[in-house]
Design a protein around this motif. Structure first.
Motif, PDB file in Angstrom:
ATOM      1  N   ILE A  13       0.841  -1.207   0.000  1.00 32.88           N
ATOM      2  CA  ILE A  13       0.000   0.000   0.000  1.00 32.88           C
ATOM      3  C   ILE A  13       0.874   1.254   0.000  1.00 32.88           C
ATOM      4  CG2 ILE A  13      -1.633   1.350   1.381  1.00 32.88           C
ATOM      5  CD1 ILE A  13      -2.815  -1.357   2.310  1.00 32.88           C
ATOM      6  N   ILE A  14       1.911   1.243   0.829  1.00 32.00           N
ATOM      7  CA  ILE A  14       2.836   2.384   0.887  1.00 32.00           C
ATOM      8  C   ILE A  14       3.516   2.590  -0.459  1.00 32.00           C
ATOM      9  CG2 ILE A  14       4.953   3.259   1.946  1.00 32.00           C
ATOM     10  CD1 ILE A  14       2.525   3.345   3.786  1.00 32.00           C
ATOM     11  N   ARG A  15       3.965   1.495  -1.064  1.00 35.25           N
ATOM     12  CA  ARG A  15       4.661   1.585  -2.357  1.00 35.25           C
ATOM     13  C   ARG A  15       3.750   2.200  -3.423  1.00 35.25           C
ATOM     14  NH1 ARG A  15       5.210  -0.438  -7.186  1.00 35.25           N
ATOM     15  NH2 ARG A  15       3.415  -1.815  -6.926  1.00 35.25           N
ATOM     16  N   LYS A  20       2.957   7.510  -6.878  1.00 39.12           N
ATOM     17  CA  LYS A  20       2.290   8.670  -7.470  1.00 39.12           C
ATOM     18  C   LYS A  20       3.235   9.874  -7.572  1.00 39.12           C
ATOM     19  CE  LYS A  20      -2.208   7.183  -5.680  1.00 39.12           C
ATOM     20  NZ  LYS A  20      -3.342   7.489  -4.755  1.00 39.12           N
ATOM     21  N   ILE A  21       4.317   9.841  -6.771  1.00 42.23           N
ATOM     22  CA  ILE A  21       5.239  10.981  -6.786  1.00 42.23           C
ATOM     23  C   ILE A  21       6.669  10.595  -7.155  1.00 42.23           C
ATOM     24  CG2 ILE A  21       3.883  12.344  -5.154  1.00 42.23           C
ATOM     25  CD1 ILE A  21       5.831  11.456  -2.969  1.00 42.23           C
ATOM     26  N   MET A  22       6.967   9.278  -7.198  1.00 41.87           N
ATOM     27  CA  MET A  22       8.319   8.848  -7.577  1.00 41.87           C
ATOM     28  C   MET A  22       8.271   7.424  -8.119  1.00 41.87           C
ATOM     29  SD  MET A  22      10.183   7.985  -3.907  1.00 41.87           S
ATOM     30  CE  MET A  22       9.555   9.414  -3.025  1.00 41.87           C
ATOM     31  N   ASN A  23       9.346   7.023  -8.750  1.00 46.19           N
ATOM     32  CA  ASN A  23       9.452   5.669  -9.308  1.00 46.19           C
ATOM     33  C   ASN A  23       9.699   4.671  -8.166  1.00 46.19           C
ATOM     34  OD1 ASN A  23      10.039   3.316 -10.621  1.00 46.19           O
ATOM     35  ND2 ASN A  23      11.758   4.109 -11.799  1.00 46.19           N
ATOM     36  N   THR A  24       8.750   3.751  -7.938  1.00 48.34           N
ATOM     37  CA  THR A  24       8.894   2.750  -6.867  1.00 48.34           C
ATOM     38  C   THR A  24       8.959   1.331  -7.444  1.00 48.34           C
ATOM     39  OG1 THR A  24       6.494   2.627  -6.556  1.00 48.34           O
ATOM     40  CG2 THR A  24       7.711   4.192  -5.177  1.00 48.34           C
ATOM     41  N   LEU A 117      13.448   1.848   4.900  1.00 50.64           N
ATOM     42  CA  LEU A 117      12.604   1.857   3.713  1.00 50.64           C
ATOM     43  C   LEU A 117      13.454   2.356   2.551  1.00 50.64           C
ATOM     44  CD1 LEU A 117       9.579   1.256   3.110  1.00 50.64           C
ATOM     45  CD2 LEU A 117       9.186   3.722   3.234  1.00 50.64           C
ATOM     46  N   VAL A 118      13.460   1.605   1.450  1.00 54.16           N
ATOM     47  CA  VAL A 118      14.391   1.901   0.354  1.00 54.16           C
ATOM     48  C   VAL A 118      13.682   1.916  -0.994  1.00 54.16           C
ATOM     49  CG1 VAL A 118      16.408   1.053  -0.925  1.00 54.16           C
ATOM     50  CG2 VAL A 118      16.375   0.943   1.581  1.00 54.16           C
ATOM     51  N   VAL A 119      14.082   2.863  -1.826  1.00 57.68           N
ATOM     52  CA  VAL A 119      13.696   2.901  -3.239  1.00 57.68           C
ATOM     53  C   VAL A 119      14.983   3.061  -4.036  1.00 57.68           C
ATOM     54  CG1 VAL A 119      12.322   4.055  -5.002  1.00 57.68           C
ATOM     55  CG2 VAL A 119      11.507   4.016  -2.641  1.00 57.68           C
ATOM     56  N   GLN A 120      15.095   2.330  -5.152  1.00 61.51           N
ATOM     57  CA  GLN A 120      16.327   2.420  -5.937  1.00 61.51           C
ATOM     58  C   GLN A 120      16.032   2.283  -7.428  1.00 61.51           C
ATOM     59  OE1 GLN A 120      18.909  -0.788  -4.699  1.00 61.51           O
ATOM     60  NE2 GLN A 120      17.197  -2.199  -4.430  1.00 61.51           N
ATOM     61  N   SER A 121      16.970   2.780  -8.225  1.00 60.02           N
ATOM     62  CA  SER A 121      16.827   2.720  -9.678  1.00 60.02           C
ATOM     63  C   SER A 121      18.090   2.106 -10.286  1.00 60.02           C
ATOM     64  CB  SER A 121      16.616   4.118 -10.255  1.00 60.02           C
ATOM     65  OG  SER A 121      16.658   4.081 -11.675  1.00 60.02           O
ATOM     66  N   TYR A 122      17.879   1.166 -11.200  1.00 54.24           N
ATOM     67  CA  TYR A 122      19.003   0.539 -11.904  1.00 54.24           C
ATOM     68  C   TYR A 122      19.278   1.201 -13.249  1.00 54.24           C
ATOM     69  CZ  TYR A 122      18.275  -3.190  -8.494  1.00 54.24           C
ATOM     70  OH  TYR A 122      18.122  -3.903  -7.321  1.00 54.24           O
ATOM     71  N   ASP A 123      18.370   2.077 -13.690  1.00 53.33           N
ATOM     72  CA  ASP A 123      18.451   2.636 -15.037  1.00 53.33           C
ATOM     73  C   ASP A 123      18.950   4.077 -15.088  1.00 53.33           C
ATOM     74  OD1 ASP A 123      17.290   0.232 -15.993  1.00 53.33           O
ATOM     75  OD2 ASP A 123      15.298   0.999 -15.489  1.00 53.33           O
ATOM     76  N   ASN A 129      15.865  12.787  -6.173  1.00 51.43           N
ATOM     77  CA  ASN A 129      16.481  14.031  -5.703  1.00 51.43           C
ATOM     78  C   ASN A 129      16.154  14.228  -4.224  1.00 51.43           C
ATOM     79  OD1 ASN A 129      13.824  15.069  -5.578  1.00 51.43           O
ATOM     80  ND2 ASN A 129      13.942  15.649  -7.747  1.00 51.43           N
ATOM     81  N   LEU A 130      16.555  15.350  -3.674  1.00 54.02           N
ATOM     82  CA  LEU A 130      16.343  15.608  -2.255  1.00 54.02           C
ATOM     83  C   LEU A 130      14.868  15.680  -1.878  1.00 54.02           C
ATOM     84  CD1 LEU A 130      19.149  18.235  -1.487  1.00 54.02           C
ATOM     85  CD2 LEU A 130      19.002  15.854  -0.695  1.00 54.02           C
ATOM     86  N   GLU A 131      14.028  16.127  -2.807  1.00 56.56           N
ATOM     87  CA  GLU A 131      12.591  16.176  -2.528  1.00 56.56           C
ATOM     88  C   GLU A 131      12.031  14.761  -2.376  1.00 56.56           C
ATOM     89  OE1 GLU A 131      10.725  18.872  -1.825  1.00 56.56           O
ATOM     90  OE2 GLU A 131      12.694  19.867  -1.875  1.00 56.56           O
ATOM     91  N   ASP A 132      12.512  13.838  -3.219  1.00 52.17           N
ATOM     92  CA  ASP A 132      12.093  12.440  -3.098  1.00 52.17           C
ATOM     93  C   ASP A 132      12.550  11.863  -1.761  1.00 52.17           C
ATOM     94  OD1 ASP A 132      10.949  12.346  -5.692  1.00 52.17           O
ATOM     95  OD2 ASP A 132      12.932  12.026  -6.565  1.00 52.17           O
TER      96      ASP A 132
END
Length: 364
Positions: A13-15, A20-24, A117-123, A129-132
């Motif tokens: 649910i959190i993801r 809606k505001i970042m790539n999860t 809690l972690v979000v990451q991008s491989y691409d 950014n700092l806002e995220d």
């Protein structure tokens, strides 16, 4: 939160909300066990790899552990990643993400982190950014109270389920012992042979030992203690001494996470084959594969009718002509508590094989 069954559902649910505001697309929840000094991952969504939510992982010198220990959010991208990792002597594990943000999940006091809690991008090395990071940190900061509450609910349910299972094991195993005692005493009355008295005496002692084991197990469950490592070969050496009229051979060795109910698992595996399968020979093979310990229990008893094999692990199931007893259900439920499983591997005349899978105890 009360309508959510587990932490994975909550994290999903959190993801979705964060998406809606970042790539999860790559998102995980890591929780720290202070007693074990290990992490679990109740939720791990990733495009490159998977993690077993039932396993515990050492995360020393990792960025996840850094965020948790320092209770401070971190953003790594193309501009600062290499310098940050070298300065803090951090090792990267798994597939390297060029852009990574992590935020600590705080306890009620908000002085200590219980997870990350972690979000990451491989691409894209500049995906976040700092806002995220601020948004992720805000969510993580407010997750702690809800996660602790849910974890307590899950623990209490596990305790209740474990106590219920202990009662069933005790009732089942003592009933089997009492049947043997009654039979031995009847035979003694008819023959006067004192070996039957000794058999009854041995079963009484076994019953007392079982009661003591289950009492310890009740304390174990109530105190929410962790599973302990057991050497399978040591457990089997003790168990098979009680089955003098059956040839039991075991090979291999392994170390598993279990509790006192491990003895009941093997007692039920053996007695089930003897009482219901009429087996007089049992071979037990132990082997390790990756993070699992696999134990095959093969007997030369009666084949289980194919029309009931899909029901043999159900509670209360009994076929009048070919009873498999309560033992298989108890084995299955106990293994579930260990994050293991049991299945019927082979089912032929004079060759019935059950495979038991346990999490392997890895030396820390």
């Amino acid at each position: 939160m009360s309508d959510i069954d587990n932490l994975a559902e909550f994290a999903e649910i959190i993801r979705i909300q964060l998406s809606k505001i970042m790539n999860t697309e790559n998102f995980y929840l890591a929780l720290y066990d202070e007693k074990l000094d290990r992490y679990t991952f109740p939720y791990y969504k990733d495009t490159t790899e998977t993690i077993d939510p039932n396993m515990v992982y050492a995360m020393h010198n990792t960025i996840t552990n850094y965020v948790r220990k320092n209770a401070f959010p971190v953003l790594l991208n193309s501009q600062n990643q290499q310098t940050f990792l070298e300065k803090n002597k951090i090792s990267l594990i798994g597939t390297v993400a060029p852009c990574w943000i992590g935020a600590p999940i705080m306890d009620k006091s908000r002085k200590k982190a219980i997870g990350v809690l972690v979000v990451q991008s491989y691409d894209n090395s500049d995906e976040y950014n700092l806002e995220d990071l601020k948004a992720l940190d805000f969510v993580a900061l407010n997750m702690g109270r809800l996660i602790i509450r849910k974890m307590n609910e899950i623990k209490q349910k596990n305790v209740n389920d474990q106590l219920s299972l202990i009662t069933k094991i005790l009732r089942h195993d003592l009933t089997n012992d009492l049947v043997v005692i009654k039979s031995a005493l009847n035979l003694y009355d008819k023959s006067g042979d004192k070996t039957f008295l000794k058999e009854a005496h041995d079963k009484v002692l076994k019953g007392i030992e079982l009661i003591n084991q289950m009492r310890d197990q009740e304390d174990f469950a109530s105190e929410n203690r962790n599973l302990a490592p057991y050497k399978v070969q040591d457990v089997l050496k003790k168990v098979i001494t009680e089955y003098k009229n059956c040839q039991i051979i075991f090979s291999g060795k392994g170390k598993i996470f279990a509790d006192q109910s491990i003895f009941s698992i093997f007692h039920n595996s053996i007695s089930n084959a003897i009482l219901h399968g009429k087996a007089d020979k049992i071979d037990i093979a132990i082997k390790s594969e990756g993070r699992k310990c696999i134990i095959s229990v093969t007997n030369n008893g009666l084949m289980i009718p194919n029309n009931i094999t899909h029901r043999i692990f159900e509670e209360g199931f009994s076929d009048k002509n070919n009873s498999t007893g309560m033992g298989l259900y108890l084995i299955s439920k106990t293994l579930e508590n260990y994050h293991g499983s049991i299945f019927l591997e082979e089912n032929k005349p004079s060759k019935v094989c059950f495979t038991l899978i346990f999490p392997k105890a890895i030396s820390r």
